[in-house]
Scaffold this motif. Structure first.
Motif, short mmCIF file in Angstrom:
data_model
loop_
_atom_site.label_atom_id
_atom_site.label_comp_id
_atom_site.label_asym_id
_atom_site.label_seq_id
_atom_site.Cartn_x
_atom_site.Cartn_y
_atom_site.Cartn_z
N ARG A 41 47.54 -24.75 -20.52
CA ARG A 41 47.52 -25.78 -21.55
C ARG A 41 47.55 -25.13 -22.93
O ARG A 41 47.10 -24.00 -23.13
N LYS A 42 48.04 -25.87 -23.86
CA LYS A 42 48.06 -25.38 -25.23
C LYS A 42 46.65 -25.40 -25.80
O LYS A 42 45.87 -26.30 -25.56
N GLY A 43 46.37 -24.38 -26.59
CA GLY A 43 45.04 -24.30 -27.17
C GLY A 43 44.08 -23.63 -26.23
O GLY A 43 44.38 -23.33 -25.08
N ARG A 44 42.87 -23.35 -26.71
CA ARG A 44 41.85 -22.67 -25.94
C ARG A 44 40.86 -23.68 -25.39
O ARG A 44 40.34 -24.50 -26.12
N GLY A 45 40.63 -23.60 -24.08
CA GLY A 45 39.65 -24.48 -23.49
C GLY A 45 38.24 -24.01 -23.77
O GLY A 45 37.98 -22.83 -24.02
N GLU A 46 37.31 -24.93 -23.76
CA GLU A 46 35.93 -24.58 -24.03
C GLU A 46 35.24 -23.95 -22.82
O GLU A 46 34.32 -23.18 -22.98
N VAL A 73 33.08 -8.58 -16.99
CA VAL A 73 34.37 -9.16 -17.36
C VAL A 73 34.18 -10.46 -18.13
O VAL A 73 34.84 -10.72 -19.14
N ALA A 74 33.25 -11.30 -17.67
CA ALA A 74 33.01 -12.57 -18.35
C ALA A 74 32.47 -12.34 -19.75
O ALA A 74 32.83 -13.07 -20.70
N GLY A 75 31.61 -11.34 -19.92
CA GLY A 75 31.08 -11.05 -21.25
C GLY A 75 32.15 -10.63 -22.23
O GLY A 75 32.17 -11.06 -23.38
N ARG A 76 33.07 -9.78 -21.76
CA ARG A 76 34.15 -9.35 -22.65
C ARG A 76 35.09 -10.50 -22.98
O ARG A 76 35.57 -10.61 -24.12
N LEU A 77 35.37 -11.36 -22.01
CA LEU A 77 36.25 -12.49 -22.26
C LEU A 77 35.63 -13.48 -23.24
O LEU A 77 36.32 -14.05 -24.09
N GLU A 78 34.31 -13.71 -23.12
CA GLU A 78 33.65 -14.62 -24.06
C GLU A 78 33.67 -14.07 -25.47
O GLU A 78 33.86 -14.81 -26.44
N ALA A 79 33.46 -12.76 -25.59
CA ALA A 79 33.48 -12.16 -26.91
C ALA A 79 34.87 -12.21 -27.54
O ALA A 79 35.01 -12.33 -28.76
N ALA A 80 35.90 -12.16 -26.72
CA ALA A 80 37.27 -12.15 -27.25
C ALA A 80 37.81 -13.54 -27.52
O ALA A 80 38.62 -13.73 -28.44
N THR A 81 37.40 -14.53 -26.72
CA THR A 81 37.98 -15.87 -26.83
C THR A 81 37.05 -16.90 -27.44
O THR A 81 37.51 -17.92 -27.95
N GLY A 82 35.73 -16.70 -27.35
CA GLY A 82 34.79 -17.70 -27.82
C GLY A 82 34.58 -18.84 -26.87
O GLY A 82 33.84 -19.78 -27.18
N ALA A 83 35.21 -18.83 -25.69
CA ALA A 83 35.04 -19.88 -24.70
C ALA A 83 33.90 -19.51 -23.75
O ALA A 83 33.58 -18.34 -23.57
#
Length: 479
Positions: A44-49, A66-76
């Motif tokens: 989907r377009k945009g970043r999901g929460e 992995v989840a910690g790094r993804l949260e820091a990079a995306t804010g989701a």
């Protein structure tokens, strides 16, 4: 445990269900593991929460990092699915929807079955592959350079197929490398194109696929077994990257097919069939469930739909009145070895061979249940009903008894008057008397029942120690 972010219309915070873990407050310790990003699906377009991360059991130790790094990079907000409902190769959309996830990141090996609702990004990983040794094994197995060969691979070795293609294509002009396809490819298949198991390749020979041999890169497992049963007209060879050895597959496919045809005969003798829901995420599973119910009703068999999660002998042994089970799952998990089960477990294709007189055995084995649905390449319409007086009798090859193989007419919309109704209470409420429910009600053991709020809370106490044949306090006076 962090709380997911909610929009302005959210009235209460969503909490992860049992089996999903929020990692919003997890800290990253050490470098992240290296995962290959091979293949993708529509997003989907945009970043999901909220995003769900699905790992196989052997990679759950890396999930928090992995989840910690993804949260820091995306804010989701990232949620790790701690326990898959069915097989780890399938995308667990049910668990992802419990936390309101808008997308799923699937790590590790995958069956590449198309999903129904959520967009999925597959991250297969990159297992090491000695490309030079693999090419050498291929030359030993196929010394003739004009050999027609289709190269298949496990998804964890897909990253190295480009390098292998560069080494072999100049020497073998008739070699074909399959490519991975996540989801259904757009548009209809062109003549000679094969689309199965998330693989896609184009056969150019005039004789079709039967003129080709198959070369599989990967270890022995369910994927290779499914390939060999589906393309049983092609000779198979494989290269195991773990051992570094290539071999011609000596698995007696005909013997395996005879075992499956024996299960077809058992399905013809069955009077009560249990439909096991083995997936809730593969597209078309609801349609095939309805198709199987209609098929069994026309064949004069009773059916019960059961959702028991991952099937095992202990679970299915609770349904003694069921003669045989049919498992609706992805293509890799459909071929369940039921030798340890009290009742056999068949695939939807095998059930169709048993109950649909219009379907004949052609030598082609189907493991994807979507091929049986209306509009698919292998769909066969049910023939008209035959009166019982005109039906040709059949003899069971297992029991030697006579049995009926004709189809009954479709059920009418107006049901005949039923006497299976009883007054339940003084408010004139009616209850239907079900023979199956009455049978289950007569059992002494009814399974685990939730007594929420009725069981008193007590502290942990010291239990008995030792083995069951002789506990340490055996014979001592209990306080």
């Amino acid at each position: 445990m962090g709380r997911p972010r909610c929009g302005g219309s959210c009235t209460r915070p969503r909490r992860p269900h049992r089996g999903a873990t929020s990692t919003a407050s997890t800290r990253w310790a050490g470098p992240p593991p290296s995962y290959g990003m091979e293949g993708s699906a529509s997003r989907r377009k945009g970043r999901g929460e909220q995003v769900a991360l699905q790992f196989p059991d052997e990679l759950l130790a890396d999930a928090a990092g992995v989840a910690g790094r993804l949260e820091a990079a995306t804010g989701a907000a990232m949620y790790v699915l701690g326990d898959t409902t069915y097989g780890s190769c399938c995308v667990d959309e049910v668990a992802a929807e419990h936390v309101g996830a808008e997308a799923v990141l699937h790590y590790g090996p995958a069956c590449l079955s198309p999903c129904r609702k959520l967009p999925v990004l597959h991250i297969f990983g990159q297992q090491p592959l000695d490309v030079g040794r693999c090419a050498e094994a291929f030359r030993e197995l196929y010394p003739e350079q004009q050999s027609c060969v289709v190269v298949l691979s496990d998804v964890v070795y897909a990253h190295a197929m480009g390098e292998l293609e560069q080494q072999l294509c100049p020497e073998y002009p008739n070699i074909i490398f399959s490519r991975l396809v996540c989801g259904d490819p757009p548009g209809p298949a062109v003549p000679g194109e094969e689309r199965k198991f998330g693989r896609q390749f184009l056969v150019k020979a005039a004789g079709g696929l039967q003129d080709y041999a198959m070369f599989y890169v990967g270890a022995e497992g369910l994927a290779l077994t499914s390939f060999m049963l589906t393309w049983n007209c092609c000779p198979f060879s494989s290269f195991n990257p773990i051992t570094g050895c290539g071999r011609r597959e000596t698995l007696n496919v005909n013997r395996a097919l005879m075992r499956r045809l024996y299960l077809v005969e058992r399905a013809r003798d069955a009077g009560v069939v249990g439909i096991l829901v083995g997936t809730l995420g593969v597209a078309g599973y609801l349609t095939v469930l309805q198709h199987l119910r209609e098929l069994l009703c026309r064949a004069g068999k009773r059916s019960y739909t059961l959702a028991v999660g991952k099937p095992n002998p202990a679970k299915l042994a609770n349904f003694l009145e069921v003669d045989i089970f049919v498992l609706v799952a992805c293509a890799q998990n459909s071929l369940l070895d039921s030798s340890d089960f009290y009742r056999p477990v068949v695939t939807p294709y095998e059930l169709e061979l048993a109950c649909n007189p219009a379907r004949e055995w052609t030598g082609n084995y189907l493991t994807d249940f979507r091929d049986l649905l209306p509009g698919a390449c292998a769909h066969v319409e049910l023939p008209p009903a035959v009166p019982a007086a005109e039906a040709v009798p059949d003899v069971s090859l297992i029991s030697g008894k006579m049995r009926a193989t004709h189809l009954c007419g479709p059920p009418t919309s107006q049901q005949p008057p039923s006497t299976a109704l009883a007054c339940r209470d003084q408010t004139r409420a009616l209850a239907e008397i079900s023979p199956a429910a009455s049978f289950l009600e007569s059992r002494s053991w009814r399974g685990l029942e939730q007594q929420l709020g009725q069981t008193p809370v007590s502290k942990a106490v010291q239990g008995r120690r030792g083995i069951a044949i002789s506990y340490e306090d055996e014979g001592c006076e209990q306080p």
